[in-house]
Design a protein around this motif. Structure first.
Motif, PDB file in Angstrom:
ATOM      1  N   HIS A 103      41.958  49.081  43.067  1.00 22.41           N
ATOM      2  CA  HIS A 103      40.788  48.474  43.719  1.00 22.41           C
ATOM      3  C   HIS A 103      40.918  48.500  45.241  1.00 22.41           C
ATOM      4  O   HIS A 103      40.876  47.466  45.920  1.00 22.41           O
ATOM      5  N   ASP A 125      38.396  34.844  48.055  1.00 25.27           N
ATOM      6  CA  ASP A 125      38.391  34.244  46.716  1.00 25.27           C
ATOM      7  C   ASP A 125      37.335  34.897  45.830  1.00 25.27           C
ATOM      8  O   ASP A 125      37.586  35.178  44.650  1.00 25.27           O
ATOM      9  N   GLY A 128      38.470  38.275  44.788  1.00 25.87           N
ATOM     10  CA  GLY A 128      39.553  38.102  43.817  1.00 25.87           C
ATOM     11  C   GLY A 128      39.008  37.872  42.419  1.00 25.87           C
ATOM     12  O   GLY A 128      39.532  38.411  41.434  1.00 25.87           O
ATOM     13  N   ARG A 129      37.938  37.083  42.324  1.00 20.59           N
ATOM     14  CA  ARG A 129      37.325  36.843  41.016  1.00 20.59           C
ATOM     15  C   ARG A 129      36.645  38.103  40.483  1.00 20.59           C
ATOM     16  O   ARG A 129      36.657  38.371  39.278  1.00 20.59           O
ATOM     17  N   VAL A 131      37.643  41.175  41.119  1.00 15.19           N
ATOM     18  CA  VAL A 131      38.727  42.048  40.665  1.00 15.19           C
ATOM     19  C   VAL A 131      39.254  41.571  39.313  1.00 15.19           C
ATOM     20  O   VAL A 131      39.537  42.382  38.419  1.00 15.19           O
ATOM     21  N   ALA A 132      39.384  40.257  39.147  1.00 18.87           N
ATOM     22  CA  ALA A 132      39.846  39.715  37.863  1.00 18.87           C
ATOM     23  C   ALA A 132      38.891  40.115  36.743  1.00 18.87           C
ATOM     24  O   ALA A 132      39.326  40.438  35.623  1.00 18.87           O
ATOM     25  N   LEU A 133      37.593  40.114  37.036  1.00 17.84           N
ATOM     26  CA  LEU A 133      36.609  40.543  36.044  1.00 17.84           C
ATOM     27  C   LEU A 133      36.802  42.017  35.704  1.00 17.84           C
ATOM     28  O   LEU A 133      36.728  42.414  34.537  1.00 17.84           O
ATOM     29  N   CYS A 134      37.068  42.825  36.733  1.00 18.27           N
ATOM     30  CA  CYS A 134      37.321  44.255  36.506  1.00 18.27           C
ATOM     31  C   CYS A 134      38.551  44.467  35.628  1.00 18.27           C
ATOM     32  O   CYS A 134      38.550  45.313  34.728  1.00 18.27           O
ATOM     33  N   VAL A 135      39.595  43.701  35.886  1.00 14.64           N
ATOM     34  CA  VAL A 135      40.823  43.829  35.101  1.00 14.64           C
ATOM     35  C   VAL A 135      40.554  43.495  33.637  1.00 14.64           C
ATOM     36  O   VAL A 135      41.022  44.187  32.725  1.00 14.64           O
ATOM     37  N   SER A 136      39.769  42.447  33.411  1.00 12.64           N
ATOM     38  CA  SER A 136      39.464  42.050  32.032  1.00 12.64           C
ATOM     39  C   SER A 136      38.592  43.076  31.322  1.00 12.64           C
ATOM     40  O   SER A 136      38.680  43.246  30.106  1.00 12.64           O
TER      41      SER A 136
END
Length: 206
Positions: A103, A125, A128-129, A131-136
């Motif tokens: 990313h 922040d 970051g959220r 990116v976390a969604l992309c990871v999931s």
């Protein structure tokens, strides 16, 4: 093969004593090693000068050896590096495929939010959220729908996609000396003119 971004020619590499398939970039390993010597010369000069009150002191007769040694070492390092650079082949396709990993456009999206009036730490922040969604989901930032992005913050709008993707992200770096495409091209033109080099002769290597 984990990386394979470039392949040095046989003229600037050696084989392994145990692995027949391996190529060792010996010239650049030696350049890396020489850099330690140059750093050592710098430390010598810094320690030499740290206690001098002003003007010339007899201590400074000791500055010649590290200075001359550094000039000789760096000159050789530049010559070797130039020769190496002219004898490597870049795997553009593999590099292109590897760029989206990690990313790399996340910081550019944070800058996008700052331009929208969002404080950077808040934007940090938010991204970051995202990116976390992309990871999931196992996807890239540019693959998220606008509705998904707006679900994180309503500040996002359609033009966020002008900042997403590696190529778009790089184009957003426009300050002097940055790594943006136009800035790099400008520096290449400047140094080609200063050194009397025809960039077109190397266009196939870009």
């Amino acid at each position: 093969e984990e990386f394979g971004f470039l392949t040095p020619s046989d003229s600037v590499s050696t084989g392994s004593s145990i692995m027949p398939q391996k190529k060792n970039p010996d010239p650049m390993e030696l350049v890396r090693g020489k850099s330690a010597r140059v750093v050592g010369d710098l430390v010598t000069l810094l320690v030499l000068c740290k206690g001098l009150p002003m003007a010339y002191n007899r201590d400074l007769q000791e500055d010649k050896e590290p200075v001359f040694d550094s000039v000789k070492a760096v000159t050789g390092m530049l010559e070797v590096s130039a020769e190496f650079a002219q004898n490597v082949t870049f795997n553009r396709e593999k590099i292109q495929k590897s760029l989206p990993a990690g990313h790399l456009d996340a910081t550019t999206v944070a800058d996008y939010l700052v331009n929208k009036g969002v404080p950077f730490r808040t934007g940090h922040d938010i991204v970051g959220r995202a990116v976390a969604l992309c990871v999931s989901k196992g996807c890239r930032l540019q693959d998220l729908s606008l509705d998904e992005l707006k679900g994180i913050t309503p500040v996002f709008d359609e033009n966020v996609y002008d900042y997403l993707g590696v190529e778009n992200a790089v184009k957003k770096f426009v300050s002097y000396g940055s790594t943006g495409s136009e800035c790099v091209a400008s520096q290449l033109d400047f140094w080609a003119a200063k050194l009397g080099i025809d960039r077109n002769a190397y266009s196939h290597r870009q």
